[in-house]
Motif scaffolding. Structure first.
Motif, PDB file in Angstrom:
ATOM      1  N   THR A  73       0.829  -1.197   0.000  1.00  0.00           N
ATOM      2  CA  THR A  73       0.000   0.000   0.000  1.00  0.00           C
ATOM      3  C   THR A  73       0.870   1.256   0.000  1.00  0.00           C
ATOM      4  OG1 THR A  73      -0.103   0.122   2.400  1.00  0.00           O
ATOM      5  CG2 THR A  73      -1.742  -1.267   1.308  1.00  0.00           C
ATOM      6  N   GLY A  74       0.221   2.414   0.023  1.00  0.00           N
ATOM      7  CA  GLY A  74       0.958   3.669   0.024  1.00  0.00           C
ATOM      8  C   GLY A  74       1.930   3.787   1.176  1.00  0.00           C
ATOM      9  N   SER A  75       1.588   3.205   2.322  1.00  0.00           N
ATOM     10  CA  SER A  75       2.509   3.237   3.458  1.00  0.00           C
ATOM     11  C   SER A  75       3.786   2.444   3.172  1.00  0.00           C
ATOM     12  CB  SER A  75       1.824   2.687   4.711  1.00  0.00           C
ATOM     13  OG  SER A  75       0.782   3.548   5.132  1.00  0.00           O
ATOM     14  N   ALA A  76       3.689   1.454   2.294  1.00  0.00           N
ATOM     15  CA  ALA A  76       4.884   0.699   1.913  1.00  0.00           C
ATOM     16  C   ALA A  76       5.820   1.564   1.066  1.00  0.00           C
ATOM     17  CB  ALA A  76       4.502  -0.568   1.159  1.00  0.00           C
ATOM     18  N   SER A  77       5.268   2.345   0.143  1.00  0.00           N
ATOM     19  CA  SER A  77       6.133   3.221  -0.645  1.00  0.00           C
ATOM     20  C   SER A  77       6.706   4.330   0.235  1.00  0.00           C
ATOM     21  CB  SER A  77       5.384   3.805  -1.846  1.00  0.00           C
ATOM     22  OG  SER A  77       4.281   4.575  -1.463  1.00  0.00           O
ATOM     23  N   MET A  78       5.934   4.776   1.212  1.00  0.00           N
ATOM     24  CA  MET A  78       6.426   5.769   2.166  1.00  0.00           C
ATOM     25  C   MET A  78       7.594   5.199   2.977  1.00  0.00           C
ATOM     26  SD  MET A  78       4.185   7.544   5.190  1.00  0.00           S
ATOM     27  CE  MET A  78       4.699   9.041   6.016  1.00  0.00           C
ATOM     28  N   GLU A  79       7.421   3.983   3.471  1.00  0.00           N
ATOM     29  CA  GLU A  79       8.489   3.380   4.267  1.00  0.00           C
ATOM     30  C   GLU A  79       9.702   3.054   3.404  1.00  0.00           C
ATOM     31  OE1 GLU A  79       9.011   0.703   8.177  1.00  0.00           O
ATOM     32  OE2 GLU A  79       7.141   0.514   7.057  1.00  0.00           O
ATOM     33  N   THR A  80       9.491   2.711   2.152  1.00  0.00           N
ATOM     34  CA  THR A  80      10.612   2.493   1.243  1.00  0.00           C
ATOM     35  C   THR A  80      11.424   3.774   1.094  1.00  0.00           C
ATOM     36  OG1 THR A  80       9.323   0.845   0.032  1.00  0.00           O
ATOM     37  CG2 THR A  80      11.275   1.708  -1.055  1.00  0.00           C
ATOM     38  N   ALA A 219      19.476  10.818  -5.244  1.00  0.00           N
ATOM     39  CA  ALA A 219      18.945  10.076  -4.105  1.00  0.00           C
ATOM     40  C   ALA A 219      19.360   8.606  -4.164  1.00  0.00           C
ATOM     41  CB  ALA A 219      17.432  10.194  -4.068  1.00  0.00           C
ATOM     42  N   MET A 220      19.319   8.032  -5.367  1.00  0.00           N
ATOM     43  CA  MET A 220      19.669   6.618  -5.483  1.00  0.00           C
ATOM     44  C   MET A 220      21.150   6.400  -5.201  1.00  0.00           C
ATOM     45  SD  MET A 220      17.932   3.878  -5.877  1.00  0.00           S
ATOM     46  CE  MET A 220      18.174   2.123  -6.177  1.00  0.00           C
ATOM     47  N   GLU A 221      21.985   7.365  -5.524  1.00  0.00           N
ATOM     48  CA  GLU A 221      23.408   7.249  -5.176  1.00  0.00           C
ATOM     49  C   GLU A 221      23.591   7.165  -3.660  1.00  0.00           C
ATOM     50  OE1 GLU A 221      25.407  10.547  -6.949  1.00  0.00           O
ATOM     51  OE2 GLU A 221      25.090   9.824  -9.007  1.00  0.00           O
ATOM     52  N   LYS A 222      22.810   7.932  -2.927  1.00  0.00           N
ATOM     53  CA  LYS A 222      22.874   7.853  -1.458  1.00  0.00           C
ATOM     54  C   LYS A 222      22.428   6.479  -0.973  1.00  0.00           C
ATOM     55  CE  LYS A 222      21.534  10.380   2.767  1.00  0.00           C
ATOM     56  NZ  LYS A 222      21.376   9.228   3.661  1.00  0.00           N
ATOM     57  N   VAL A 223      21.356   5.969  -1.577  1.00  0.00           N
ATOM     58  CA  VAL A 223      20.851   4.650  -1.184  1.00  0.00           C
ATOM     59  C   VAL A 223      21.896   3.568  -1.449  1.00  0.00           C
ATOM     60  CG1 VAL A 223      19.118   2.887  -1.687  1.00  0.00           C
ATOM     61  CG2 VAL A 223      18.432   5.291  -1.505  1.00  0.00           C
ATOM     62  N   LEU A 224      22.487   3.575  -2.639  1.00  0.00           N
ATOM     63  CA  LEU A 224      23.443   2.532  -3.014  1.00  0.00           C
ATOM     64  C   LEU A 224      24.788   2.704  -2.322  1.00  0.00           C
ATOM     65  CD1 LEU A 224      22.656   2.255  -6.848  1.00  0.00           C
ATOM     66  CD2 LEU A 224      21.830   0.791  -4.986  1.00  0.00           C
ATOM     67  N   GLY A 225      25.037   3.888  -1.762  1.00  0.00           N
ATOM     68  CA  GLY A 225      26.302   4.131  -1.069  1.00  0.00           C
ATOM     69  C   GLY A 225      26.198   4.070   0.442  1.00  0.00           C
ATOM     70  N   ARG A 226      25.113   3.528   0.960  1.00  0.00           N
ATOM     71  CA  ARG A 226      24.920   3.456   2.406  1.00  0.00           C
ATOM     72  C   ARG A 226      26.044   2.690   3.099  1.00  0.00           C
ATOM     73  NH1 ARG A 226      19.360   3.648   4.591  1.00  0.00           N
ATOM     74  NH2 ARG A 226      20.212   2.209   6.147  1.00  0.00           N
ATOM     75  N   ASP A 227      26.337   3.090   4.322  1.00  0.00           N
ATOM     76  CA  ASP A 227      27.308   2.368   5.143  1.00  0.00           C
ATOM     77  C   ASP A 227      26.681   1.174   5.844  1.00  0.00           C
ATOM     78  OD1 ASP A 227      29.378   4.142   4.520  1.00  0.00           O
ATOM     79  OD2 ASP A 227      28.776   5.519   6.119  1.00  0.00           O
ATOM     80  N   THR A 228      25.354   1.182   5.993  1.00  0.00           N
ATOM     81  CA  THR A 228      24.653   0.077   6.662  1.00  0.00           C
ATOM     82  C   THR A 228      23.539  -0.428   5.759  1.00  0.00           C
ATOM     83  OG1 THR A 228      23.115   1.628   7.725  1.00  0.00           O
ATOM     84  CG2 THR A 228      25.101   1.013   8.967  1.00  0.00           C
ATOM     85  N   ASP A 229      23.171  -1.686   5.965  1.00  0.00           N
ATOM     86  CA  ASP A 229      22.068  -2.245   5.188  1.00  0.00           C
ATOM     87  C   ASP A 229      20.747  -1.586   5.595  1.00  0.00           C
ATOM     88  OD1 ASP A 229      23.712  -4.011   3.866  1.00  0.00           O
ATOM     89  OD2 ASP A 229      23.349  -5.673   5.257  1.00  0.00           O
ATOM     90  N   VAL A 230      19.847  -1.477   4.629  1.00  0.00           N
ATOM     91  CA  VAL A 230      18.482  -1.054   4.939  1.00  0.00           C
ATOM     92  C   VAL A 230      17.873  -2.089   5.877  1.00  0.00           C
ATOM     93  CG1 VAL A 230      16.197  -0.653   3.937  1.00  0.00           C
ATOM     94  CG2 VAL A 230      18.248   0.136   2.740  1.00  0.00           C
ATOM     95  N   ARG A 231      17.156  -1.622   6.881  1.00  0.00           N
ATOM     96  CA  ARG A 231      16.657  -2.539   7.912  1.00  0.00           C
ATOM     97  C   ARG A 231      15.580  -3.483   7.394  1.00  0.00           C
ATOM     98  NH1 ARG A 231      16.714   1.301  13.390  1.00  0.00           N
ATOM     99  NH2 ARG A 231      18.948   1.754  13.286  1.00  0.00           N
ATOM    100  N   SER A 232      14.887  -3.091   6.335  1.00  0.00           N
ATOM    101  CA  SER A 232      13.881  -3.958   5.737  1.00  0.00           C
ATOM    102  C   SER A 232      14.464  -4.649   4.513  1.00  0.00           C
ATOM    103  CB  SER A 232      12.643  -3.153   5.332  1.00  0.00           C
ATOM    104  OG  SER A 232      11.767  -3.940   4.541  1.00  0.00           O
ATOM    105  N   TRP A 233      14.499  -5.967   4.533  1.00  0.00           N
ATOM    106  CA  TRP A 233      14.947  -6.708   3.348  1.00  0.00           C
ATOM    107  C   TRP A 233      13.953  -6.535   2.214  1.00  0.00           C
ATOM    108  CZ3 TRP A 233      12.750 -10.407   0.316  1.00  0.00           C
ATOM    109  CH2 TRP A 233      13.596 -11.054  -0.600  1.00  0.00           C
ATOM    110  N   TYR A 234      12.680  -6.618   2.526  1.00  0.00           N
ATOM    111  CA  TYR A 234      11.634  -6.588   1.507  1.00  0.00           C
ATOM    112  C   TYR A 234      11.608  -5.261   0.758  1.00  0.00           C
ATOM    113  CZ  TYR A 234       6.875  -7.155  -0.417  1.00  0.00           C
ATOM    114  OH  TYR A 234       5.787  -7.260  -1.249  1.00  0.00           O
ATOM    115  N   LEU A 235      11.892  -4.159   1.462  1.00  0.00           N
ATOM    116  CA  LEU A 235      11.793  -2.828   0.861  1.00  0.00           C
ATOM    117  C   LEU A 235      13.154  -2.228   0.524  1.00  0.00           C
ATOM    118  CD1 LEU A 235       9.015  -1.330   3.182  1.00  0.00           C
ATOM    119  CD2 LEU A 235       8.726  -2.429   0.950  1.00  0.00           C
ATOM    120  N   ASP A 236      14.193  -3.019   0.511  1.00  0.00           N
ATOM    121  CA  ASP A 236      15.555  -2.550   0.230  1.00  0.00           C
ATOM    122  C   ASP A 236      15.700  -2.271  -1.268  1.00  0.00           C
ATOM    123  OD1 ASP A 236      18.277  -2.183  -0.178  1.00  0.00           O
ATOM    124  OD2 ASP A 236      18.873  -3.815   1.150  1.00  0.00           O
TER     125      ASP A 236
END
Length: 380
Positions: A73-80, A219-236
């Protein structure tokens, strides 16, 4: 052995949906949802995925490569959006002028962000001067704002001013467009928004389940350059990129029928044309607003900040909003909603979105509401 429950085949009631969502689903969208399933890696489905992405780019008014429907749902895209862009220790600036600013805060905190606020009263938009002052005080890494606040009926103007302030401080901008995409003017690239998310069940008139999201390269460069994994596997997004990017590699089984539905809903947007669609929403909402005002009802926001897709009207003195909503549903099979958060019990929220934004629906709402108000002794 446990016995089967005593249930009958499902037969949901017919409702006229004129609340804050979901809106009524277009018949063509309902029809395509009965189409046969194919595999989520089938070449035919991959072609549909490509078309969905192109149609989303048009609807968001963006050339962003990273434009996808999130499975949820929309909350999933928000959390992503927040879960990927916000890293532990990032300072995140969020608004206090509505319910969904509070949800931004919760999601940013769960992602490890340190949340700070820019204040405005419920029922008013953010003032660019206040946003600038908050940036000077807190120097946030990420700034979230709500373009169309569903809880207050307020449309945020001056979006380009807000994004300019953020980018002067080298911050990233996340825009909540859940109640604006496909219903009111939205120009992601022109307004320099880094990340925007939405839902299908509002102005797109699609069932919830596949929710639009777009990120620019920065924005995607920031995502792909993170120092830590995204906490959600499903929404990574670094993993989803493999499925929605060029590889089309397996990540999860997409909600195939919901993707069909979103594809058809976006096709309807393209056929109508965005500017014509924005104008239709404004015309239908103006008809609704004028009818409400003729009944002596007061809109919650000033006209300058009025949100055509979600009309917030003050509950008159002496009227019980809960009793009113129950009568509308029981006697007229009509759904509108009450207020959320600080405005609970103070406003009614009437949607004018997508396929619901039609003159017969507007006239029906006005007639039923007038009757229900009269039954509580209200006189215009």
């Amino acid at each position: 052995m446990q016995q089967p429950p005593d249930t009958d085949p499902l037969n949901p009631p017919q409702r006229t949906l004129m609340g804050p969502g979901p809106s009524e689903v277009h018949p063509r969208v309902l029809r395509i949802m009965s189409a046969p399933l194919i595999g989520h890696l089938d070449p035919a489905f991959i072609e549909i995925m490509d078309e969905v992405q192109e149609l989303l780019r048009y609807t968001f008014q963006t050339d962003n490569r990273w434009t996808i429907p999130v499975s949820g749902t929309g909350s999933a895209s928000m959390e992503t959006a927040f879960g990927n862009l916000v890293e532990p220790g990032d300072t995140v600036l969020v608004p206090t002028n509505g319910y969904f600013g509070g949800r931004m805060e919760s999601m940013a905190e769960r992602a490890g962000g340190d949340v700070v606020h820019v204040d405005a009263p419920w029922g008013e938009p953010l003032d660019p001067d206040d946003v600038a002052a908050a940036f000077d005080e807190h120097d946030p890494d990420v700034f979230g704002f709500v373009h169309a606040e569903t809880s207050t009926g307020v449309l945020q103007p001056q979006v380009s001013e807000l994004t300019s302030i953020a980018h002067e401080h080298d911050a990233y901008v996340i825009a909540d467009c859940v109640t604006s995409l496909g219903g009111v003017e939205l120009r992601v690239d022109e307004w320099d928004v880094d990340v925007a998310y939405s839902g299908g069940q509002k102005c797109l008139s699609c069932p919830p389940g596949a929710s639009p999201l777009t990120l620019n390269d920065r924005a995607m460069e920031k995502v792909l350059g993170r120092d830590t994994d995204v906490r959600s596997w499903y929404l990574d997004l670094s993993l989803l990129e493999g499925y929605w990017g060029e590889e089309r590699s397996y990540h999860h089984t997409a909600p195939i029928t919901n993707v069909y539905a979103l594809r058809e809903a976006l096709q309807l947007v393209a056929e109508e044309g965005l500017e014509a669609r924005w104008e239709r929403h404004r015309e239908m909402a103006t008809e609704l607003k004028e009818g409400l005002e003729e009944m002596g009802l007061e809109m919650n926001p000033d006209d300058e900040f009025w949100l055509p897709s979600l009309n917030a009207v003050r509950v008159p003195d002496g009227v019980d909003d809960g009793k009113l909503l129950a009568e509308l549903q029981e006697e007229h099979a009509l759904e509108i909603a009450s207020g959320l958060g600080d405005l609970e019990g103070e406003i009614l929220r009437i949607g004018c979105m997508g396929y619901s934004a039609r003159t017969p629906n507007i006239q029906f709402v006005l007639s039923a509401l007038e009757e229900a108000l009269a039954n509580q002794g209200y006189e215009a």
